[in-house]
Design a protein around this motif. Structure first.
Motif, mmCIF file in Angstrom:
data_model
loop_
_atom_site.group_PDB
_atom_site.id
_atom_site.type_symbol
_atom_site.label_atom_id
_atom_site.label_comp_id
_atom_site.label_asym_id
_atom_site.label_seq_id
_atom_site.Cartn_x
_atom_site.Cartn_y
_atom_site.Cartn_z
ATOM 1 N N VAL A 19 0.853 -1.211 0.000
ATOM 2 C CA VAL A 19 0.000 0.000 0.000
ATOM 3 C C VAL A 19 0.878 1.246 0.000
ATOM 4 O O VAL A 19 0.685 2.175 -0.792
ATOM 5 N N ASN A 20 1.860 1.257 0.847
ATOM 6 C CA ASN A 20 2.752 2.415 0.943
ATOM 7 C C ASN A 20 3.476 2.660 -0.367
ATOM 8 O O ASN A 20 3.593 3.799 -0.844
ATOM 9 N N LEU A 60 2.542 1.752 -3.354
ATOM 10 C CA LEU A 60 1.585 2.204 -4.372
ATOM 11 C C LEU A 60 1.283 3.680 -4.165
ATOM 12 O O LEU A 60 1.191 4.468 -5.112
ATOM 13 N N LYS A 61 1.115 4.076 -2.823
ATOM 14 C CA LYS A 61 0.856 5.463 -2.516
ATOM 15 C C LYS A 61 1.957 6.326 -3.076
ATOM 16 O O LYS A 61 1.722 7.334 -3.772
ATOM 17 N N ARG A 62 3.165 6.009 -2.877
ATOM 18 C CA ARG A 62 4.306 6.764 -3.364
ATOM 19 C C ARG A 62 4.328 6.806 -4.895
ATOM 20 O O ARG A 62 4.641 7.843 -5.496
ATOM 21 N N ASP A 108 1.738 6.657 -6.770
ATOM 22 C CA ASP A 108 0.703 7.617 -7.191
ATOM 23 C C ASP A 108 1.224 9.054 -7.062
ATOM 24 O O ASP A 108 1.005 9.889 -7.935
ATOM 25 N N ASN A 109 1.918 9.344 -6.028
ATOM 26 C CA ASN A 109 2.460 10.681 -5.807
ATOM 27 C C ASN A 109 3.645 10.976 -6.724
ATOM 28 O O ASN A 109 4.131 12.108 -6.802
ATOM 29 N N ASP A 127 6.401 10.093 -6.185
ATOM 30 C CA ASP A 127 7.558 10.315 -5.277
ATOM 31 C C ASP A 127 8.253 8.989 -5.013
ATOM 32 O O ASP A 127 8.290 8.509 -3.895
ATOM 33 N N LYS A 152 11.429 -1.530 0.641
ATOM 34 C CA LYS A 152 10.125 -2.150 0.829
ATOM 35 C C LYS A 152 10.099 -3.574 0.253
ATOM 36 O O LYS A 152 9.530 -4.499 0.843
#
Ligand code: ADP
Length: 941
Positions: free
Chosen positions: A736-737, A739-741, A743-744, A746, A755
């Motif tokens: 999840v983390n 994927l979040k990055r 998306d950003n 970043d 990870k």
């Protein structure tokens, strides 16, 4: 009366004019012979009584020369004519009637017719002179003979005797002559020496035994023995034969003299008739009429007298010599007591006793005797002197002064024994005290040795468990007559108690037949060996070994039985016990359902019973020689031998469950007990083993373990889900983390790789759990393997650690750094640990339900020493009710609600630890329960 008188008497008896007066030759007509001669010396006629005795008679008125009438040698006297003969004494011999001649003496004187020759018989006168001469000769010869015999040496005596016999024989014309003597030793007569003329048959030989043959002869005068038939008169002018011919009564005597004339002269001395002179083919009356009995007796006594005395002297001498020798050999000799205190010893005795003198005082002599015997001898000697009590005593010599004793007497320092005997002989003045001393050392010492040996033997017999007995044979029965003294100590009886009937009574009733058979066998075979029981005086029975022998006499008839009783009670009972225990053992071994075998340290079977053989599908007989190791894998065998090597004489027994790999068959488990048999040096000789097949039990145990394991797994399903969920959660968060990055926009590489690494670690962790679950769920290996117990701790934690933490239970795990190896299955030890941890967790959680603030913890620690590894599982749940402590290991014991607890966890765990050769135990500590797993360390290498 002289023989001349006899002659006259005889002549007068035969004359025509018997007269006792002797006529005067010159005046009286005509007792003699008157020959009337003419001047030419021719015989004209004759008158006078003697004319009838002339052989030749004068024919009537036929003058014949006187020469024709006289014997030839007389013609010399008649040389010339009668005128020449005047004044001379004329001795003329005329042939007479028969073979006799007439010896006449006369003278001539003128007569009316011419001459008258008057003659008278002077035969007797001549004979007498002749006899006197013969006697003189005889005496001279006798003197000579006796001289010869006396003077010669003993060695020449036989030759001299022969010579004298020859002289006698030749002088008196004897064909055979012999001297017979009474032989003392042979108790009969014997020809001592004999002589036979060279032309005479040999009648006798030297040393010829005659027995009592000569006893029948009258031994007072010479005996004339006629070989003629009885009744036939033997003519002779001498005496008629006085005795009847003895030959009639004595045919053997006749044979001795060759059935011919014989003559025997006796010689008597103080012992009676001691010699006979035997003359064969000889008539003394005819051949030596001039010798009278006295002459013969004289002649023989000259021969036999000195000879016998020389022979007796010789015999005496020999006897003395023998006696001396014997005395010296025997160390013996005579003694004689003189007066009150003097003793005279035989020289041989004095020399043996090393005395200087043969005469010594009684006291000096007694000093030679050992003090122990001296006074007895003195007293007995006194009794002999005073009361004529015969003396007989054995004494030792005194050897106080060794120098006095000859060296040979000192050998082995044995005493020197003498037998002394003495007695009084004669009485009054001629009373003498004489005796002898005899060396009996040999005998006495022998006797003492024998006595000592006897005593030792008696002792031995008396103290041995053997009784010697003698049973006399009486009409088919054997009657006890002797028992050795050991009978008392052994059975408490004496001879009377064991008389025939009483003995049978004492034989054990069951053994009586044996006893009777023993006696029958003994009489039949001569010896027997039997065993039977005999009651002693206390009523106890003894087993006796009876060995007996039958002794027989010269005729082979039984005399007695000699035997021996040996008390073999202990041996017999021991043997009986051994037999019985062997029997029991055999029954035990043979009929036992257990497998029993004996094998050597190299595992070779020497015996195996039927159950073992049945198990191995062979016959029992096939088992010996089979190697036990051939039924095992290399490891099993090594473990087996390792276990045997721990057997010692002090701890000879070892029990274990062993597993076997039988060719073509499934795995077998035996519970096996070995007992080592050691020799005196502690070396293992053989092993006796008992085993039982445990395969079935083992198999169900395994199944049980397996199901328990599956139950554990099932029961742990929630925990396991958590174990797997945890990494999944971590991975989801990471993804999840990331994927979040993304998306950003970043996204840095470092962040990404970090990870991904975390996700990988979580994947690995989940895989490990799943892997381990797979391993744990598998069936255990059949054979135990060495492994490190820490591996089991790690495995357990991998399954449970996260789950426990999730439930808020603190897990305290010690720092375990040691290495050790135990034998078993690592998954099974894990299962034990899981059981313990799960039980602790349950107890903790139920306690926290009651007390929310409760802080539960479980500690798991491990330690080791040289022999053991110990694993501790402890909690703070408050422990187990003390009353239940003993029961928690029982199968199906649980305090948990139905459907939750199985009651198998601890019991299965207990079995697993036990199988590994270890021990599972529990105790309550201050805060809770404390379980301990003890496992033996496997020797490295
Ligand atoms: P189960 O767990 O199925 O009951 P177990 O044989 O594992 O069967 O346990 C038997 C019983 O022993 C349990 O029911 C419990 O009463 C007791 N027990 C075991 N471990 C503990 C512990 N750590 N503390 C207290 N009681 C325990």
């Amino acid at each position: 009366m002289t023989s001349g008188d006899h002659l006259f008497a005889r002549l007068l008896k035969r004359s025509d004019t018997p007269s006792t007066e002797r006529p005067e030759p010159a005046t009286v007509q005509p007792a003699g012979l008157h020959l009337h001669l003419n001047h030419h010396g021719q015989l004209l006629h004759m008158t006078g009584s003697l004319r009838h005795l002339l052989a030749q008679q004068l024919a009537a008125d036929q003058p014949l020369p006187l020469h024709d009438f006289v014997l030839p040698h007389s013609t010399l006297v008649l040389e010339g004519l009668p005128d020449d003969w005047q004044g001379q004494m004329l001795d003329l011999d005329f042939p007479g009637l028969g073979e006799q001649s007439l010896h006449l003496r006369g003278w001539v004187q003128p007569s009316s017719e011419g001459w008258l020759l008057q003659l008278i018989d002077v035969g007797d006168l001549l004979l007498e002179r002749h006899q006197a001469r013969s006697r003189e000769e005889c005496q001279a010869m006798a003197a000579q003979i006796s001289e010869h015999l006396r003077a010669c040496s003993l060695a020449r005596l036989p030759v001299i005797v022969d010579e004298q016999l020859q002289t006698i024989a030749q002088r008196w014309h004897m064909p055979c002559i012999a001297l017979a003597l009474l032989d003392d030793e042979a108790q009969g007569w014997q020809i001592h020496r004999q002589f036979a003329a060279h032309d005479a048959p040999a009648l006798w030989h030297n040393q010829q035994a005659l027995g009592s043959l000569l006893d029948s002869l009258n031994g007072t005068a010479p005996q004339h023995l006629s070989g003629n038939q009885p009744g036939i008169h033997h003519p002779g002018i001498n005496q008629p034969i006085a005795n009847q011919p003895l030959f009639d009564q004595q045919p053997r005597l006749q044979a001795l003299f060759g059935h011919a004339d014989g003559f025997a002269v006796p010689y008597s001395d103080d012992r009676g008739v001691a010699a006979w002179l035997l003359c064969g083919f000889y008539s003394a009356l005819e051949k030596a009429p001039e010798l009278g009995d006295r002459d013969w007796l004289l002649l023989l006594s000259a021969l036999a007298g000195p000879l016998l005395s020389r022979l007796r002297e010789q015999q005496h001498h020999l006897q003395l010599e023998r006696m001396e020798l014997l005395q010296a050999l025997l160390g013996t000799g005579w003694w004689e007591v003189f007066g009150a205190d003097e003793i005279h010893l035989a020289p041989s005795l004095a020399s043996v006793l090393q005395l200087d003198d043969t005469r010594l005082s009684l006291d000096a002599w007694l000093r030679q005797i050992h003090p122990a015997d001296r006074e007895e001898l003195r007293s007995r000697m006194h009794a002999l002197q005073q009361h004529d009590e015969p003396l007989s005593v054995c004494v030792r010599l005194h050897r106080g002064d060794a120098q006095l004793n000859p060296p040979h007497l000192d050998k082995q320092q044995q005493p020197i024994w003498y037998r002394l005997q003495g007695q009084a002989i004669g009485s009054g003045d001629s009373r003498r005290l004489v005796g002898f001393m005899l060396d009996i050392s040999d005998m006495k010492n022998q006797q003492q040795h024998t006595a000592a040996a006897h005593a030792r033997l008696d002792n031995l017999i008396a103290s041995s468990p053997a009784v010697i007995y003698v049973q006399r044979y009486v009409e088919g029965a054997l009657i006890p007559t002797f028992f050795s003294a050991s009978l008392g100590p052994l059975l408490g009886w004496n001879l009377e108690d064991c008389a025939a009937a009483a003995l049978i009574e004492r034989v054990h009733p069951e053994d009586r037949d044996r006893y009777f058979e023993r006696t029958r066998h003994l009489l039949r075979e001569g010896s027997v060996r039997a065993r039977y029981r005999l009651r002693d005086c206390r009523g106890d029975y003894h087993w006796l070994l009876d060995e007996a022998k039958l002794l027989r006499d010269d005729l082979g008839l039984p005399v007695e039985a000699v035997g021996l009783w040996l008390d073999v009670t202990e041996a017999t009972l021991a043997a009986e016990q051994v037999r019985q225990s062997e029997e029991r053992y055999r029954i035990l071994v043979e009929d036992s359902p257990a497998m029993i075998c004996r094998y050597r340290p190299d595992l070779t079977l020497s015996f195996g019973n039927r159950p073992l053989a049945t198990y191995m599908e062979v016959e029992p007989a096939q088992l010996p020689g089979v190697n036990l190791g051939s039924w095992m894998s290399d490891e099993q065998r090594a473990a087996f031998l390792q276990r045997l090597s721990l057997l010692t004489p002090e701890l000879p027994v070892s029990t274990a469950e062993i597993s076997l790999q039988l060719p073509g068959r499934e795995h077998a488990w035996w519970v096996w007990s070995d007992r080592g048999v050691f020799d005196e040096h502690g070396r293992l000789l053989e092993i006796q083993a008992v085993g039982r097949d445990n395969t079935e039990v083992r198999r169900s145990q395994q199944q049980l373990t397996q199901s328990a394991k599956m139950a554990t797994l099932g029961e742990m399903a929630t925990g396991l889900a958590h174990e797997i969920n945890q990494p999944l959660n971590v991975m989801r968060m990471a993804i999840v983390n990331v994927l979040k990055r993304l998306d950003n926009g970043d996204v840095q590489v470092d962040y990404l790789s970090d990870k991904l690494k975390r996700i990988d670690a979580q994947v690995q962790r989940a895989a490990r759990v799943v892997d381990h679950m797979r391993v744990f769920g598998r069936r255990s290996e059949i054979e135990q393997q060495p492994f490190n117990p820490l591996d089991a701790i790690e495995g357990t934690l991998s399954l449970l650690a996260e789950g426990l933490r999730g439930k808020g239970v603190e897990l305290r795990v010690g720092e375990n750094t040691f290495t050790a190896r135990v034998r078993g299955h690592v998954d099974q030890l894990e299962q034990v640990l899981i059981n313990l941890l799960v039980n602790a967790r349950d107890a903790l959680l139920s306690k926290r339900e009651a007390d929310r603030g409760f802080k539960p913890w479980i500690s798991l620690t491990a330690e080791r020493d040289a022999q053991l590894v110990r694993l501790w599982v402890e909690d703070n749940a408050g422990g187990i009710d003390a009353r239940l402590l003993e029961r928690i290991f029982e199968p199906f014991f649980t305090t948990k609600p139905i459907g939750v607890g199985t009651g198998l966890g601890l019991s299965v765990s207990y079995g697993i630890v036990e199988n590994m050769g270890g021990r599972l135990s529990v105790a309550n500590s201050l805060e809770g329960a404390r379980f301990c797993i003890e496992l033996p360390v496997v020797a490295e290498g």
